[in-house]
Enzyme design. Sequence first.
Site, PDB file in Angstrom:
ATOM      1  N   MET A 113       0.853  -1.193   0.000  1.00 11.47           N
ATOM      2  CA  MET A 113       0.000   0.000   0.000  1.00 11.47           C
ATOM      3  C   MET A 113       0.894   1.251   0.000  1.00 11.47           C
ATOM      4  O   MET A 113       0.460   2.337   0.395  1.00 11.47           O
ATOM      5  CB  MET A 113      -0.932  -0.011   1.210  1.00 11.47           C
TER       6      MET A 113
ATOM      7  N   GLN B 111       5.949 -11.368   7.628  1.00 10.15           N
ATOM      8  CA  GLN B 111       5.507 -12.113   8.810  1.00 10.15           C
ATOM      9  C   GLN B 111       4.903 -11.179   9.869  1.00 10.15           C
ATOM     10  O   GLN B 111       4.182 -11.604  10.752  1.00 10.15           O
ATOM     11  CB  GLN B 111       6.710 -12.848   9.405  1.00 10.15           C
TER      12      GLN B 111
ATOM     13  N   SER C 211       6.850  -0.397   9.928  1.00 14.13           N
ATOM     14  CA  SER C 211       5.464  -0.293   9.474  1.00 14.13           C
ATOM     15  C   SER C 211       5.281   1.100   8.876  1.00 14.13           C
ATOM     16  O   SER C 211       5.871   2.072   9.366  1.00 14.13           O
ATOM     17  CB  SER C 211       4.527  -0.454  10.677  1.00 14.13           C
TER      18      SER C 211
ATOM     19  N   HIS D 133       9.289  -3.578   3.450  1.00 13.50           N
ATOM     20  CA  HIS D 133       8.840  -3.850   2.075  1.00 13.50           C
ATOM     21  C   HIS D 133      10.032  -4.216   1.194  1.00 13.50           C
ATOM     22  O   HIS D 133       9.942  -5.102   0.342  1.00 13.50           O
ATOM     23  CB  HIS D 133       8.182  -2.612   1.455  1.00 13.50           C
TER      24      HIS D 133
HETATM   25  O1  PAF Z   1      -0.052  -5.777   3.750  1.00 15.40           O
HETATM   26  C1  PAF Z   1      -0.487  -4.856   3.007  1.00 15.40           C
HETATM   27  O2  PAF Z   1       0.182  -3.851   2.744  1.00 15.40           O
HETATM   28  C2  PAF Z   1      -1.888  -4.974   2.435  1.00 15.40           C
HETATM   29  O3  PAF Z   1      -2.758  -5.576   3.334  1.00 15.40           O
HETATM   30  C3  PAF Z   1      -1.920  -5.689   1.073  1.00 15.40           C
HETATM   31  C4  PAF Z   1      -1.480  -7.120   1.171  1.00 15.40           C
HETATM   32  C5  PAF Z   1      -1.030  -4.945   0.082  1.00 15.40           C
HETATM   33  C6  PAF Z   1      -3.342  -5.672   0.514  1.00 15.40           C
HETATM   34  O4  PAF Z   1      -3.817  -4.380   0.351  1.00 15.40           O
END
Ligand code: PAF
Length: 282
Positions: A30, A148, A185, A37
């Site tokens: 997102m 995780q 996060s 990420h």
């Molecule tokens: O973990 C996230 O960032 C979201 O829940 C995802 C998997 C991209 C779905 O919108």
Amino acid sequence: MKVAPTIEELRTNLKSHHADNQLIGFVPTMGALHEGHLALVDKAKESSDTTVVSIFINPLQFNNAQDFSTYPQTLESDLELLEKRGVDVVFLPSKEELYPMQPSLSINFGPLERTLEGEFRPGHFSGVGIIVSKLLNIVKPHVAYFGQKDLQQVAVIQTLVRDLSIDVKIQVVPTVRESDGLAMSSRNLRLTTQERKAARLLYQVLNFCKIELLAGRDWLTTRQEALQMIRHESLASMEYLELVSTYSLQKQEKFEPEQALSLVIACFIGEVRLIDNLPVNL
Ligand code: PAF
């Protein structure tokens, strides 16, 4: 790096990769990207011929309008980071294209839906299930990567893939932490300096509980002591702290060393809701 703002452009971009039987690794996000990420991206790059990342803030998975409207957006720096990391294609779909109308489908994940995040964020997992199904349908990757840190989301997605026979492998990547243990996060960006300091508490509490359980203390006493630690932090307000089965996410009253168990926590620090988890015994 190609940027595809529509489903058609994404499909056109990936056509030759699919035709050449290239292994496609996919990281759905997102945005507001951080090292957590990028660890998923690195894993995808390691084992794929082509790496695709999507950035889409999915309105369907937010049960709280304020959480949705304040979700951090850092598209320019996200694209720079992905370019530097060697991503091949970034999919940036619009809300209008993905949801031309409110979907009438909703997904019920049974017991997984009624515990922890499901209990506190009604409808959240249905929203996650719908967007992940759509993205997997559009990108058709061989492997999709998830962190995780969102342990229950991983269980939900594994259920989705199994129950719908979706032809994809789900790869789980360990949580990346700041030097004081705070799990990375996108929501950390919303913490003030004081709240950021207080946010270490989540990992401290998880570690405290893990050490106590491994030393043979019982869960109910350990939990009480941990809740006391949280009450002492005026910026923190608890949603849940539980010992759960790592795969079914069902709450446990006793620590059984031979079962795969994890500690899970959700806690507001100021206005920001944070979650974290820690396996007790792998
Ligand atoms: O973990 C996230 O960032 C979201 O829940 C995802 C998997 C991209 C779905 O919108």
